[in-house]
Design a protein around this motif. Structure first.
Motif, PDB file in Angstrom:
ATOM      1  N   ILE A   1      45.917  28.308  14.599  1.00  0.00           N
ATOM      2  CA  ILE A   1      45.002  29.195  14.924  1.00  0.00           C
ATOM      3  C   ILE A   1      43.993  28.971  15.930  1.00  0.00           C
ATOM      4  N   PHE A   2      43.507  29.715  16.658  1.00  0.00           N
ATOM      5  CA  PHE A   2      42.557  29.459  17.767  1.00  0.00           C
ATOM      6  C   PHE A   2      41.198  30.010  17.573  1.00  0.00           C
ATOM      7  N   ALA A   3      40.045  29.130  17.327  1.00  0.00           N
ATOM      8  CA  ALA A   3      38.840  29.371  16.963  1.00  0.00           C
ATOM      9  C   ALA A   3      38.111  29.118  18.268  1.00  0.00           C
ATOM     10  N   THR A   4      38.762  29.665  19.337  1.00  0.00           N
ATOM     11  CA  THR A   4      38.157  29.428  20.696  1.00  0.00           C
ATOM     12  C   THR A   4      37.115  30.230  21.158  1.00  0.00           C
ATOM     13  N   GLY A   5      36.712  31.213  20.292  1.00  0.00           N
ATOM     14  CA  GLY A   5      35.493  32.035  20.927  1.00  0.00           C
ATOM     15  C   GLY A   5      35.864  33.001  22.127  1.00  0.00           C
ATOM     16  N   PHE A   6      34.823  33.716  22.561  1.00  0.00           N
ATOM     17  CA  PHE A   6      34.695  34.593  23.395  1.00  0.00           C
ATOM     18  C   PHE A   6      34.282  34.117  24.845  1.00  0.00           C
ATOM     19  N   SER A   7      34.492  34.912  25.691  1.00  0.00           N
ATOM     20  CA  SER A   7      33.986  34.784  27.298  1.00  0.00           C
ATOM     21  C   SER A   7      32.304  35.047  27.020  1.00  0.00           C
ATOM     22  N   VAL A   8      31.528  34.293  26.875  1.00  0.00           N
ATOM     23  CA  VAL A   8      30.245  34.758  26.327  1.00  0.00           C
ATOM     24  C   VAL A   8      29.798  35.275  27.549  1.00  0.00           C
ATOM     25  N   GLY A   9      28.724  36.372  27.552  1.00  0.00           N
ATOM     26  CA  GLY A   9      28.199  37.129  28.656  1.00  0.00           C
ATOM     27  C   GLY A   9      28.825  37.752  29.771  1.00  0.00           C
ATOM     28  N   THR A  10      30.082  37.880  29.534  1.00  0.00           N
ATOM     29  CA  THR A  10      31.204  38.463  30.293  1.00  0.00           C
ATOM     30  C   THR A  10      31.611  39.918  29.571  1.00  0.00           C
ATOM     31  N   SER A  11      30.984  40.969  30.326  1.00  0.00           N
ATOM     32  CA  SER A  11      31.215  42.189  29.871  1.00  0.00           C
ATOM     33  C   SER A  11      32.260  42.663  30.778  1.00  0.00           C
ATOM     34  N   GLY A  12      32.880  44.036  30.727  1.00  0.00           N
ATOM     35  CA  GLY A  12      33.886  44.370  31.384  1.00  0.00           C
ATOM     36  C   GLY A  12      33.260  44.875  32.829  1.00  0.00           C
ATOM     37  N   ILE A  13      32.204  45.283  32.748  1.00  0.00           N
ATOM     38  CA  ILE A  13      31.418  45.578  34.209  1.00  0.00           C
ATOM     39  C   ILE A  13      31.239  44.247  34.869  1.00  0.00           C
ATOM     40  N   HIS A  14      30.724  43.092  34.094  1.00  0.00           N
ATOM     41  CA  HIS A  14      30.672  42.133  35.152  1.00  0.00           C
ATOM     42  C   HIS A  14      31.753  41.177  35.394  1.00  0.00           C
ATOM     43  N   SER A  15      32.834  41.675  34.748  1.00  0.00           N
ATOM     44  CA  SER A  15      34.388  40.953  35.145  1.00  0.00           C
ATOM     45  C   SER A  15      34.898  41.554  35.990  1.00  0.00           C
ATOM     46  N   GLY A  16      34.332  42.860  36.218  1.00  0.00           N
ATOM     47  CA  GLY A  16      35.114  43.741  37.231  1.00  0.00           C
ATOM     48  C   GLY A  16      36.206  44.648  36.504  1.00  0.00           C
ATOM     49  N   LYS A  17      36.607  44.425  35.084  1.00  0.00           N
ATOM     50  CA  LYS A  17      37.489  45.113  34.589  1.00  0.00           C
ATOM     51  C   LYS A  17      37.189  46.624  34.351  1.00  0.00           C
ATOM     52  N   LEU A  18      35.834  46.798  34.322  1.00  0.00           N
ATOM     53  CA  LEU A  18      35.539  48.310  34.322  1.00  0.00           C
ATOM     54  C   LEU A  18      34.561  48.589  35.465  1.00  0.00           C
ATOM     55  N   PRO A  19      35.230  49.114  36.728  1.00  0.00           N
ATOM     56  CA  PRO A  19      34.604  49.304  37.808  1.00  0.00           C
ATOM     57  C   PRO A  19      33.576  50.600  37.616  1.00  0.00           C
ATOM     58  N   VAL A  20      32.650  50.257  38.324  1.00  0.00           N
ATOM     59  CA  VAL A  20      31.336  51.477  38.277  1.00  0.00           C
ATOM     60  C   VAL A  20      30.993  51.544  39.796  1.00  0.00           C
ATOM     61  N   HIS A  21      31.152  52.985  40.100  1.00  0.00           N
ATOM     62  CA  HIS A  21      31.125  53.540  41.442  1.00  0.00           C
ATOM     63  C   HIS A  21      29.761  54.243  41.495  1.00  0.00           C
ATOM     64  N   GLY A  22      28.772  53.976  42.247  1.00  0.00           N
ATOM     65  CA  GLY A  22      27.682  54.819  42.208  1.00  0.00           C
ATOM     66  C   GLY A  22      27.354  55.718  43.301  1.00  0.00           C
ATOM     67  N   ARG A  23      26.258  55.815  43.874  1.00  0.00           N
ATOM     68  CA  ARG A  23      26.061  56.671  44.976  1.00  0.00           C
ATOM     69  C   ARG A  23      26.913  56.199  46.074  1.00  0.00           C
ATOM     70  N   GLY A  24      27.562  57.151  46.954  1.00  0.00           N
ATOM     71  CA  GLY A  24      28.507  56.942  48.095  1.00  0.00           C
ATOM     72  C   GLY A  24      29.623  56.121  47.562  1.00  0.00           C
ATOM     73  N   GLY A  25      30.054  56.139  46.427  1.00  0.00           N
ATOM     74  CA  GLY A  25      31.270  55.433  45.979  1.00  0.00           C
ATOM     75  C   GLY A  25      31.116  53.788  45.910  1.00  0.00           C
ATOM     76  N   THR A  26      29.603  53.297  46.026  1.00  0.00           N
ATOM     77  CA  THR A  26      29.517  51.786  46.012  1.00  0.00           C
ATOM     78  C   THR A  26      30.117  51.343  44.763  1.00  0.00           C
ATOM     79  N   GLN A  27      30.649  50.288  44.560  1.00  0.00           N
ATOM     80  CA  GLN A  27      30.739  49.840  43.384  1.00  0.00           C
ATOM     81  C   GLN A  27      29.708  48.640  43.111  1.00  0.00           C
TER      82      GLN A  27
END
Length: 627
Positions: free
Chosen positions: A435-461
């Motif tokens: 059993i792995f009780a090794t937790g989570f990547s703390v403070g890393t959301s999909g947005i900050h890790s790049g897994k969830l790309p966010v494109h704003g004005r002019g397509g800027t990520q």
């Protein structure tokens, strides 16, 4: 800051040497790279064992008022506070099979919150619910999350077992296009991201992990089909089984005593021992917490935040191990405590720290009967180097004949995993279950890790926009070039051990931003000047904690020994003062974040505005930055 049993100077010098030696035993050259996300190579570790098979549905291409990414407490609170502002269509998108976030995924045996339930569970005043225990079990917390979602009507539009794959701003319609892994591409006038800081489980990158032929899983995906039982125990499936568990942090401290009761033999693989303070959980009544009067929960929650933020309080309403040790949290939670003579403060702080750690090491000696095991369970580092844990069952578990502690400090962790078990040094431990009780990547959301790309004005990520000068936000919640996007989380705002309080304040602020924009027929978007001013304010009085964490034992607080991230990441005067700052800003300056729409939307299209605004803008008052 004073200590009742302040160590002598020679004792402090000896402690520093011991701490340095113990740190060096555990530093790995690969640092945080020793871990791998579960979804990368071993997707079965991240699979959802709790959801029914996702029902087929047609992809959605409709329009909602607000899309909320994440169905944990952050997303639920955002939805609830938006509902209080009269917002009609709020769609929560959640990759789990129901509401709950961390408390949906974490259902391991023994799970409880380590923050008092009467301050941790949000919106108790609004729901009339009074927790049964001082520290709630996980199932009570999960059910409360569902209770809030049901109360505010968030289920009908929610999408479960669905992950957002991209957010794209469409200039022509001034809406966000929300794409998901189930083919959805719907539009939202506003997007609130509440993806949490404990959302991506991680595994150690141990050679041979894929070769193990026994049963294996991560604690955030507990396999009761194999173990039997419930979070309360009774795991008959482990009878006679040899079970290994990797990790002795907050999760391991709760799981290990439960495994010890039911498994044939438990091998605990430990790199660094946690501090384990008194839990003293007990049943409580409404009278115990003053729940017979209006506003009791807000009063208690604010009192707790005052104390852990270093603010003066006439009374300690919670009175537990967190508040009693609040003075030692300054290296984690910036506050007013460090004002005055720096040298005198640090000397008093170190003395109090040593006194507390001596107390915790003494608890090990008094409880664990085998001297060698007791010595390996002692934590040799400063108090704020690792998140404290709390249990009255953990140390007694090591007095059982079926529990073996395997210290891996000198081998830098487990060396390899084989078909039959785990190898540490010259010893192979044969296992039926790992059993792995090794937790989570703390403070890393999909947005900050790049897994969830966010494109704003002019397509800027978003990540590209931050690549040169670091994150740029106003209050950690909004960014120039990304209109009507509100990010909840821990970046560039406030931090506290009671994170649901932080999320509730952010949710109320997000709802106020949306309400103000709708009333004005405007977009929410700060100027670059406002961003720069905020980043400068964070940096102006940012505490110098880099040296402290550089000397700490490796862990997620210091990026596995590499030090804290550079740049200001939190408001430097504490959460209580930050919430007061936000309240003043809403009263005086909220108009400065509004920009005219190009595509006109009718003002007040959701009916009367501000019904709950006054109540929300008053939350967190009474603090403030001094001077």
């Amino acid at each position: 800051m004073t200590s009742p049993h302040a160590p002598a100077p020679d004792e402090l010098a000896a402690l520093r040497r011991r701490y340095r030696l113990e740190r060096e035993r555990r530093v790995r050259p690969d640092g945080a790279r020793q871990y791998r996300p579960t979804e990368a190579e071993f997707g079965y570790y991240a699979a959802d064992p709790y959801a029914e098979e996702a029902a087929g549905r047609e992809p959605l291409h409709d329009t909602v008022d607000v899309a909320v990414v994440g169905g944990g407490f952050g997303g639920i609170l955002a939805g609830a506070r938006l509902r209080q502002q009269g917002v009609q269509r709020v769609r929560i998108v959640e990759k789990g099979g129901d509401f709950g976030g961390t408390w949906y995924w974490n259902r391991y045996p023994g799970i409880h919150c380590d923050i008092e339930s009467h301050v941790y569970l949000p919106m108790l005043d609004e729901t009339g619910y009074v927790p049964e225990w001082k520290y709630s079990p996980g199932e009570e917390i999960r059910r409360h999350a569902v209770r809030l979602a049901e109360k505010y009507g968030l289920r009908p539009d929610a999408l479960f077992s669905t992950a957002v794959t991209s957010l794209t701003w469409d200039e022509a319609s001034e809406t966000w296009i929300v794409a998901t892994d189930r083919g959805d591409a719907f539009r939202a006038t506003y997007v609130v991201t509440a993806t949490g800081t404990l959302s991506e489980p991680k595994l150690p990158g141990i050679p041979g992990i894929e070769d193990f032929a026994g049963h294996t899983f991560h604690t955030s995906r507990w396999d009761y089909g194999y173990t039997g039982g419930t979070p309360d125990g009774g795991m008959k499936g482990l009878a006679g089984k040899r079970v290994g568990i990797v990790g002795t942090g907050a999760t391991g401290v709760q799981v290990i005593p439960m495994l010890a009761e039911d498994a044939g033999h438990v091998y605990v693989f430990q790199r660094t021992p946690s501090t384990v303070d008194v839990r003293a959980n007990r049943r409580t009544t409404a009278g115990d917490v003053g729940a017979d009067r209006d506003g009791w929960a807000r009063e208690r929650r604010d009192n707790y935040l005052r104390i852990v933020s270093g603010e003066p309080a006439e009374q300690d309403l919670v009175a537990d191990s967190w508040t009693h040790s609040a003075g030692l949290l300054e290296k984690l939670l910036p506050s007013f405590r460090r004002q005055g003579d720096r040298k005198a403060f640090e000397a008093a702080y170190e003395a109090a720290d040593a006194s507390k750690m001596n107390e915790l090491r003494g608890r090990v000696e008094r409880t664990v009967t085998d001297p060698d095991t007791a010595e390996r369970l002692k934590p040799w580092y400063r108090y704020a180097c690792k998140r404290p844990t709390f249990s009255d069952k953990y140390y007694p578990a090591f007095n059982r004949g079926n529990v073996t502690l395997v210290d891996t400090a000198d081998t830098h962790g487990i060396e390899r995993i084989t078909e039959h078990g785990v190898v540490v040094g010259d010893t192979a431990y044969e296992l039926d279950c790992l059993i792995f009780a090794t937790g989570f990547s703390v403070g890393t959301s999909g947005i900050h890790s790049g897994k969830l790309p966010v494109h704003g004005r002019g397509g800027t990520q978003l990540l590209h926009a931050w690549a040169q000068r670091g994150p740029r936000t106003l209050h950690g919640l909004t960014s120039n070039g990304f209109p009507n996007l509100i990010q909840m989380g821990s970046l560039q705002n406030a931090s506290s051990v009671n994170y649901t309080h932080i999320l509730d304040e952010q949710a109320g602020h997000a709802a106020a931003l949306v309400a103000a924009a709708e009333a004005a027929g405007a977009l929410v978007e700060p100027s670059r000047e406002a961003e720069s001013a905020w980043v400068a304010e964070l940096a102006e009085d940012a505490p110098d904690h880099e040296w402290f964490h550089a000397e700490c034992t490796p862990g997620y607080y210091n990026r596995e020994g590499r030090g804290r991230p550079n740049g200001p990441t939190a408001y430097p005067h504490g959460a209580f003062a930050f919430h007061a700052l936000l309240e003043r800003w809403r009263e005086e300056s909220i108009g400065g974040i509004l920009r005219p729409r190009t595509v006109r939307a009718p003002a007040g299209r959701w009916g009367a505005r501000g019904a709950g605004l006054g109540a929300w803008w008053g939350v967190g008052g009474g603090g403030g930055r001094r001077g």
